[in-house]
Design a protein around this motif. Structure first.
Motif, mmCIF file in Angstrom:
data_model
loop_
_atom_site.group_PDB
_atom_site.id
_atom_site.type_symbol
_atom_site.label_atom_id
_atom_site.label_comp_id
_atom_site.label_asym_id
_atom_site.label_seq_id
_atom_site.Cartn_x
_atom_site.Cartn_y
_atom_site.Cartn_z
ATOM 1 N N GLY A 59 7.028 30.710 -33.051
ATOM 2 C CA GLY A 59 6.560 30.613 -31.673
ATOM 3 C C GLY A 59 6.832 31.878 -30.893
ATOM 4 O O GLY A 59 7.693 32.691 -31.267
ATOM 5 N N ILE A 60 6.088 32.038 -29.805
ATOM 6 C CA ILE A 60 6.278 33.222 -28.966
ATOM 7 C C ILE A 60 7.288 32.925 -27.876
ATOM 8 O O ILE A 60 7.331 31.818 -27.351
ATOM 9 N N GLY A 61 8.107 33.894 -27.589
ATOM 10 C CA GLY A 61 9.114 33.708 -26.551
ATOM 11 C C GLY A 61 10.208 34.740 -26.660
ATOM 12 O O GLY A 61 9.952 35.883 -27.070
ATOM 13 N N TRP A 62 11.409 34.330 -26.319
ATOM 14 C CA TRP A 62 12.539 35.247 -26.241
ATOM 15 C C TRP A 62 13.762 34.666 -26.932
ATOM 16 O O TRP A 62 14.045 33.476 -26.777
ATOM 17 N N ALA A 63 14.486 35.516 -27.640
ATOM 18 C CA ALA A 63 15.823 35.147 -28.124
ATOM 19 C C ALA A 63 16.806 35.702 -27.104
ATOM 20 O O ALA A 63 16.750 36.892 -26.769
ATOM 21 N N ILE A 64 17.670 34.830 -26.610
ATOM 22 C CA ILE A 64 18.570 35.223 -25.531
ATOM 23 C C ILE A 64 20.015 34.912 -25.901
ATOM 24 O O ILE A 64 20.311 33.829 -26.414
ATOM 25 N N LEU A 65 20.890 35.864 -25.606
ATOM 26 C CA LEU A 65 22.326 35.590 -25.620
ATOM 27 C C LEU A 65 22.749 35.481 -24.161
ATOM 28 O O LEU A 65 22.591 36.433 -23.394
ATOM 29 N N SER A 66 23.202 34.295 -23.787
ATOM 30 C CA SER A 66 23.645 34.061 -22.413
ATOM 31 C C SER A 66 25.129 33.755 -22.382
ATOM 32 O O SER A 66 25.707 33.288 -23.369
ATOM 33 N N TRP A 67 25.714 33.999 -21.229
ATOM 34 C CA TRP A 67 27.122 33.660 -21.003
ATOM 35 C C TRP A 67 27.182 32.564 -19.959
ATOM 36 O O TRP A 67 26.572 32.686 -18.886
ATOM 37 N N ASP A 68 27.893 31.489 -20.283
ATOM 38 C CA ASP A 68 28.067 30.390 -19.331
ATOM 39 C C ASP A 68 29.421 30.545 -18.635
ATOM 40 O O ASP A 68 30.462 30.346 -19.273
ATOM 41 N N PRO A 69 29.415 30.896 -17.349
ATOM 42 C CA PRO A 69 30.693 31.092 -16.643
ATOM 43 C C PRO A 69 31.451 29.788 -16.420
ATOM 44 O O PRO A 69 32.648 29.816 -16.154
ATOM 45 N N VAL A 70 30.769 28.651 -16.533
ATOM 46 C CA VAL A 70 31.446 27.352 -16.345
ATOM 47 C C VAL A 70 32.162 26.938 -17.636
ATOM 48 O O VAL A 70 33.367 26.685 -17.647
ATOM 49 N N GLY A 71 31.426 26.896 -18.723
ATOM 50 C CA GLY A 71 32.018 26.515 -20.012
ATOM 51 C C GLY A 71 32.777 27.657 -20.666
ATOM 52 O O GLY A 71 33.441 27.480 -21.678
ATOM 53 N N LYS A 72 32.641 28.864 -20.072
ATOM 54 C CA LYS A 72 33.268 30.072 -20.603
ATOM 55 C C LYS A 72 32.941 30.253 -22.085
ATOM 56 O O LYS A 72 33.802 30.406 -22.944
ATOM 57 N N GLN A 73 31.654 30.202 -22.361
ATOM 58 C CA GLN A 73 31.218 30.445 -23.737
ATOM 59 C C GLN A 73 29.812 31.027 -23.747
ATOM 60 O O GLN A 73 29.087 30.957 -22.761
ATOM 61 N N PHE A 74 29.455 31.599 -24.912
ATOM 62 C CA PHE A 74 28.108 32.134 -25.098
ATOM 63 C C PHE A 74 27.174 31.015 -25.550
ATOM 64 O O PHE A 74 27.604 30.059 -26.193
ATOM 65 N N VAL A 75 25.891 31.191 -25.246
ATOM 66 C CA VAL A 75 24.858 30.309 -25.779
ATOM 67 C C VAL A 75 23.745 31.207 -26.315
ATOM 68 O O VAL A 75 23.275 32.101 -25.605
ATOM 69 N N ASN A 76 23.372 31.012 -27.571
ATOM 70 C CA ASN A 76 22.191 31.673 -28.135
ATOM 71 C C ASN A 76 21.043 30.695 -27.965
ATOM 72 O O ASN A 76 21.110 29.576 -28.466
#
Ligand SMILES: [Fe+2]
Length: 193
Positions: A117-134
């Protein structure tokens, strides 16, 4: 006009041609243009919001697509500014802490990028859970996670690589993206978050 397209000072890129960049920058400028168009059209339609209710709703519905198209490309191109360098410092430490090693994170992130599919792969940081999300964002907006900070954004629309690679070579494009990545740009986003 409220938003103007950003200029990017690319380093010497490997595996990404000037033509590919030119085509892609042109598309990015389209998103910036249309965010401004939406704003102008809304002002116009709001002059008689009752009569223009349908058109106003449709224009308003487009914000997510155009806005994220604008901002995500700004994240993306900025990652190729300056000299290529590995992800280091606190970001590398935090990724290694969560995923076992930076290589393990990289393999997971590449897996997200290789999703169909078309779109984006993102590495985000969650300041609440203090963890990364891919995570994967379809188009520019479906799957955006509210309140997270974008640390790394990889464009997986076919327009991002089709000048240089065929779809079966998508993995080579992902490798080229990382070969040109200025890790310090990405690390700064994490530090700021
Ligand atoms: Fe793109």
């Amino acid at each position: 006009m409220i938003y103007t397209p950003k200029q990017f000072a690319f380093g010497t890129l490997q595996g990404i041609s000037q033509k590919q960049l030119d085509v892609h920058i042109k598309l990015y400028e389209g998103y910036v243009k249309f965010i401004n168009v939406i704003e102008e059209q809304q002002k116009e339609l709001l002059k008689d919001s009752e009569k223009n209710a349908y058109a106003l709703a449709e224009v308003t519905r487009r914000i997510g697509f155009e806005w994220n198209g604008m901002r995500m490309h700004e994240h993306y191109f900025a990652q190729w500014e300056g000299a290529a360098s590995p992800i280091a410092g606190p970001l590398a430490d935090a990724l290694a802490a969560q995923y076992g090693s930076i290589e393990a994170w990289h393999a997971r992130f590449k897996g997200v990028a290789m999703m169909r599919g078309i779109g984006w792969a993102i590495l985000s940081w969650d300041p609440v859970g203090k963890q990364f999300v891919n995570h994967f964002v379809a188009d520019h907006e479906l799957g955006q996670l509210n309140g997270l900070t974008t640390v790394l954004a990889l464009d997986m629309w076919e327009h991002a690589f089709m000048v240089d690679y065929v779809p079966a070579e998508k993995a080579q494009y992902v490798d080229a993206f990382f070969a040109n990545l200025n890790g310090s740009v990405v690390a700064q986003r994490f530090t700021a978050a």
